[in-house]
Design a protein around this motif. Structure first.
Motif, PDB file in Angstrom:
ATOM      1  N   SER A 291      12.768  -4.794   1.105  1.00  0.00           N
ATOM      2  CA  SER A 291      13.138  -4.034  -0.102  1.00  0.00           C
ATOM      3  C   SER A 291      13.149  -4.909  -1.343  1.00  0.00           C
ATOM      4  N   SER A 292      13.736  -6.088  -1.227  1.00  0.00           N
ATOM      5  CA  SER A 292      13.791  -6.991  -2.386  1.00  0.00           C
ATOM      6  C   SER A 292      12.387  -7.440  -2.784  1.00  0.00           C
ATOM      7  N   PHE A 293      11.556  -7.728  -1.804  1.00  0.00           N
ATOM      8  CA  PHE A 293      10.162  -8.105  -2.070  1.00  0.00           C
ATOM      9  C   PHE A 293       9.439  -6.989  -2.810  1.00  0.00           C
ATOM     10  N   VAL A 294       9.578  -5.761  -2.324  1.00  0.00           N
ATOM     11  CA  VAL A 294       8.905  -4.614  -2.943  1.00  0.00           C
ATOM     12  C   VAL A 294       9.359  -4.442  -4.389  1.00  0.00           C
ATOM     13  N   ASN A 295      10.663  -4.478  -4.616  1.00  0.00           N
ATOM     14  CA  ASN A 295      11.184  -4.282  -5.976  1.00  0.00           C
ATOM     15  C   ASN A 295      10.724  -5.388  -6.927  1.00  0.00           C
ATOM     16  N   THR A 296      10.678  -6.613  -6.423  1.00  0.00           N
ATOM     17  CA  THR A 296      10.231  -7.730  -7.261  1.00  0.00           C
ATOM     18  C   THR A 296       8.780  -7.562  -7.681  1.00  0.00           C
ATOM     19  N   VAL A 297       7.928  -7.195  -6.718  1.00  0.00           N
ATOM     20  CA  VAL A 297       6.505  -7.018  -7.030  1.00  0.00           C
ATOM     21  C   VAL A 297       6.318  -5.885  -8.028  1.00  0.00           C
ATOM     22  N   ILE A 298       7.022  -4.774  -7.826  1.00  0.00           N
ATOM     23  CA  ILE A 298       6.900  -3.639  -8.735  1.00  0.00           C
ATOM     24  C   ILE A 298       7.257  -4.042 -10.162  1.00  0.00           C
TER      25      ILE A 298
ATOM     26  N   ALA B 247       0.808  -1.218   0.000  1.00  0.00           N
ATOM     27  CA  ALA B 247       0.000   0.000   0.000  1.00  0.00           C
ATOM     28  C   ALA B 247       0.839   1.266   0.000  1.00  0.00           C
ATOM     29  N   THR B 248       1.988   1.246   0.666  1.00  0.00           N
ATOM     30  CA  THR B 248       2.776   2.475   0.835  1.00  0.00           C
ATOM     31  C   THR B 248       3.945   2.606  -0.136  1.00  0.00           C
ATOM     32  N   PHE B 249       4.355   1.503  -0.767  1.00  0.00           N
ATOM     33  CA  PHE B 249       5.493   1.576  -1.686  1.00  0.00           C
ATOM     34  C   PHE B 249       5.159   1.068  -3.087  1.00  0.00           C
ATOM     35  N   VAL B 250       4.615  -0.136  -3.175  1.00  0.00           N
ATOM     36  CA  VAL B 250       4.417  -0.762  -4.486  1.00  0.00           C
ATOM     37  C   VAL B 250       3.429   0.017  -5.343  1.00  0.00           C
ATOM     38  N   PHE B 251       2.205   0.216  -4.850  1.00  0.00           N
ATOM     39  CA  PHE B 251       1.195   0.858  -5.690  1.00  0.00           C
ATOM     40  C   PHE B 251       1.462   2.344  -5.925  1.00  0.00           C
ATOM     41  N   PRO B 252       1.952   3.105  -4.940  1.00  0.00           N
ATOM     42  CA  PRO B 252       2.326   4.489  -5.254  1.00  0.00           C
ATOM     43  C   PRO B 252       3.400   4.579  -6.333  1.00  0.00           C
TER      44      PRO B 252
ATOM     45  N   ILE C 239      -6.171   0.182  -8.695  1.00  0.00           N
ATOM     46  CA  ILE C 239      -6.895   0.153  -7.427  1.00  0.00           C
ATOM     47  C   ILE C 239      -6.515  -1.116  -6.677  1.00  0.00           C
ATOM     48  N   ASP C 240      -5.923  -0.966  -5.506  1.00  0.00           N
ATOM     49  CA  ASP C 240      -5.580  -2.125  -4.681  1.00  0.00           C
ATOM     50  C   ASP C 240      -6.731  -2.421  -3.731  1.00  0.00           C
ATOM     51  N   VAL C 241      -7.207  -3.645  -3.763  1.00  0.00           N
ATOM     52  CA  VAL C 241      -8.350  -4.076  -2.950  1.00  0.00           C
ATOM     53  C   VAL C 241      -7.811  -4.878  -1.767  1.00  0.00           C
ATOM     54  N   ASP C 242      -7.865  -4.280  -0.593  1.00  0.00           N
ATOM     55  CA  ASP C 242      -7.342  -4.896   0.625  1.00  0.00           C
ATOM     56  C   ASP C 242      -8.506  -5.130   1.573  1.00  0.00           C
ATOM     57  N   PHE C 243      -8.843  -6.396   1.822  1.00  0.00           N
ATOM     58  CA  PHE C 243     -10.015  -6.715   2.632  1.00  0.00           C
ATOM     59  C   PHE C 243      -9.723  -6.731   4.129  1.00  0.00           C
ATOM     60  N   ARG C 244      -8.567  -6.215   4.536  1.00  0.00           N
ATOM     61  CA  ARG C 244      -8.354  -6.084   5.983  1.00  0.00           C
ATOM     62  C   ARG C 244      -9.447  -5.232   6.600  1.00  0.00           C
ATOM     63  N   TRP C 245      -9.908  -4.218   5.822  1.00  0.00           N
ATOM     64  CA  TRP C 245     -10.895  -3.290   6.336  1.00  0.00           C
ATOM     65  C   TRP C 245     -12.277  -3.530   5.735  1.00  0.00           C
ATOM     66  N   GLY C 246     -12.406  -4.526   4.873  1.00  0.00           N
ATOM     67  CA  GLY C 246     -13.641  -4.636   4.115  1.00  0.00           C
ATOM     68  C   GLY C 246     -14.662  -5.639   4.603  1.00  0.00           C
TER      69      GLY C 246
ATOM     70  N   LEU D  70       4.006   2.357  -8.757  1.00  0.00           N
ATOM     71  CA  LEU D  70       3.405   1.982 -10.042  1.00  0.00           C
ATOM     72  C   LEU D  70       2.548   3.118 -10.602  1.00  0.00           C
ATOM     73  N   ARG D  71       1.802   3.792  -9.730  1.00  0.00           N
ATOM     74  CA  ARG D  71       0.967   4.912 -10.201  1.00  0.00           C
ATOM     75  C   ARG D  71       1.839   6.050 -10.723  1.00  0.00           C
ATOM     76  N   GLN D  72       2.930   6.325 -10.052  1.00  0.00           N
ATOM     77  CA  GLN D  72       3.838   7.382 -10.514  1.00  0.00           C
ATOM     78  C   GLN D  72       4.439   7.031 -11.865  1.00  0.00           C
ATOM     79  N   ARG D  73       4.809   5.785 -12.058  1.00  0.00           N
ATOM     80  CA  ARG D  73       5.350   5.363 -13.354  1.00  0.00           C
ATOM     81  C   ARG D  73       4.308   5.510 -14.454  1.00  0.00           C
ATOM     82  N   CYS D  74       3.097   5.075 -14.169  1.00  0.00           N
ATOM     83  CA  CYS D  74       2.031   5.188 -15.174  1.00  0.00           C
ATOM     84  C   CYS D  74       1.826   6.639 -15.579  1.00  0.00           C
ATOM     85  N   MET D  75       1.838   7.534 -14.610  1.00  0.00           N
ATOM     86  CA  MET D  75       1.670   8.953 -14.898  1.00  0.00           C
ATOM     87  C   MET D  75       2.858   9.488 -15.686  1.00  0.00           C
TER      88      MET D  75
END
Length: 348
Positions: A283-290, A104-109, A125-132, A111-116
């Motif tokens: 860090s490695s996990f985040v970079n791999t997912v991105i 939520a705080t690194f991967v999707f922000p 849109i990341d769907v996280d059901f922790r709150w849903g 990716l959105r910046q790259r797209c822009m």
């Protein structure tokens, strides 16, 4: 959040939300069915007399007004070249708090910046059901149906697997007559919600495996929990031998599926934060997912040959926002006319 606001001036059902979180705001927005019911029954509740009239179409006069480079025709949803991609995030909750936060705080922000930056016309849109999922839904057995329906709505799937297998049910309260749930008719009971989500979103032959990503935490992580904090092992360890064997089998099926993106990542225990066990060294996990997601995004949502300027990007955002809201907008002719006159400088 605070469940109830105390004081003589407040209704007992009032709820106070403090702080800020995108997930909390999304939860309030998406789960507030009671607000819609209140609006639908407003005449009865407020004892309004007469009929409430709504304009079902907006008919403006033919007098010229400035267009500012935009037109209603160019913003119609039928001609929109923007795409919306929903990402369902699946995992057990307590042991994967750190990874979900990293998404939520690194991967999707990022990716959105790259797209822009590259002019890619897509909303992520990341769907996280922790709150849903509300406690009432969980207690009524609706959890599985809600989760699998949401998985089916999403184009992308991200699964996170550690050692915990998760909550299981001996009955799947899902309409298996639906084509995309038919596989449940022959699936063994007693499987966890996480496993069912992974089946629905990644391992079914009908799903596009190229849009499914599953990341498995290295079991060596358990050795990084210090001796003095061994009581936190329960937050990460398997629930029992049967659950452990089911998790081994699930990971084996993931690794044997050549259509799904999957990999193993390492991290370390980071102690408790606000009473919640955390992970570090992601860090490695985040970079791999991105990079995994980016490599797929660029094939289905190509970048512009010429990256847009900041003004172009802003204009597109406004145009798409207006187009999406026009689909459910009931026009107020006189109000709109006054607004246009105000913008044009002719309003008196």
């Amino acid at each position: 959040y605070q469940r109830r606001v105390h004081g003589d001036d407040h209704h007992p059902n009032d709820v106070a939300l403090t702080g800020f979180s995108d997930s909390i705001l999304r939860f309030v927005a998406e789960r507030g069915e009671g607000q819609l019911e209140y609006v639908e029954r407003i005449r009865e509740i407020k004892k309004l007399k007469g009929q409430v009239q709504y304009d079902t179409a907006m008919e403006l006069d033919d007098s010229p007004s400035p267009s500012y480079g935009l037109s209603l025709e160019s913003t119609s949803s039928g001609e929109s070249d923007w795409k919306t991609f929903r990402f369902f995030i699946s995992s057990t909750f307590t042991d994967m708090f750190g990874e979900r936060k990293a998404l939520a705080t690194f991967v999707f922000p990022t990716l959105r910046q790259r797209c822009m930056k590259y002019g890619m016309r897509c909303h992520l849109i990341d769907v996280d059901f922790r709150w849903g999922i509300t406690s009432e839904e969980a207690q009524s057995g609706m959890t599985i149906g809600l989760c699998l329906n949401e998985v089916e709505r999403c184009q992308f799937f991200i699964g996170l697997l550690g050692e915990r297998y998760g909550w299981t049910s001996n009955k799947y309260n899902v309409d298996s007559d639906e084509d995309h749930f038919a596989w449940l008719n022959d699936y063994p009971t007693g499987r966890s919600v996480t496993e069912l989500e992974i089946m629905q979103g990644a391992l079914r032959p009908e799903r596009d495996g190229d849009k499914a990503f599953i990341y498995m935490r290295d079991p060596e992580f358990m050795k990084t929990i210090p001796t003095y904090d061994q009581k936190q092992l329960g937050a990460f360890a398997s629930e029992n031998p049967e659950a452990a064997q089911k998790m081994v089998d699930l990971k084996r099926r993931v690794r044997c599926n050549n259509n799904v993106h999957h990999s193993t990542y390492s991290c370390q225990y980071a102690g408790l934060v606000d009473g919640i066990p955390q992970t570090a060294g992601l860090s490695s996990f985040v970079n791999t997912v991105i990079e995994d997601i980016w490599n797929v995004l660029v094939t289905i949502c190509p970048a512009d040959d010429i990256p847009p300027s900041e003004l172009d990007t802003l204009e597109r955002c406004h145009r798409e926002f207006r187009a999406s809201h026009n689909q459910v907008f009931a026009g107020r002719v006189s109000t709109i006319r006054k607004l246009l006159q105000f913008v044009d400088g002719t309003y008196t």
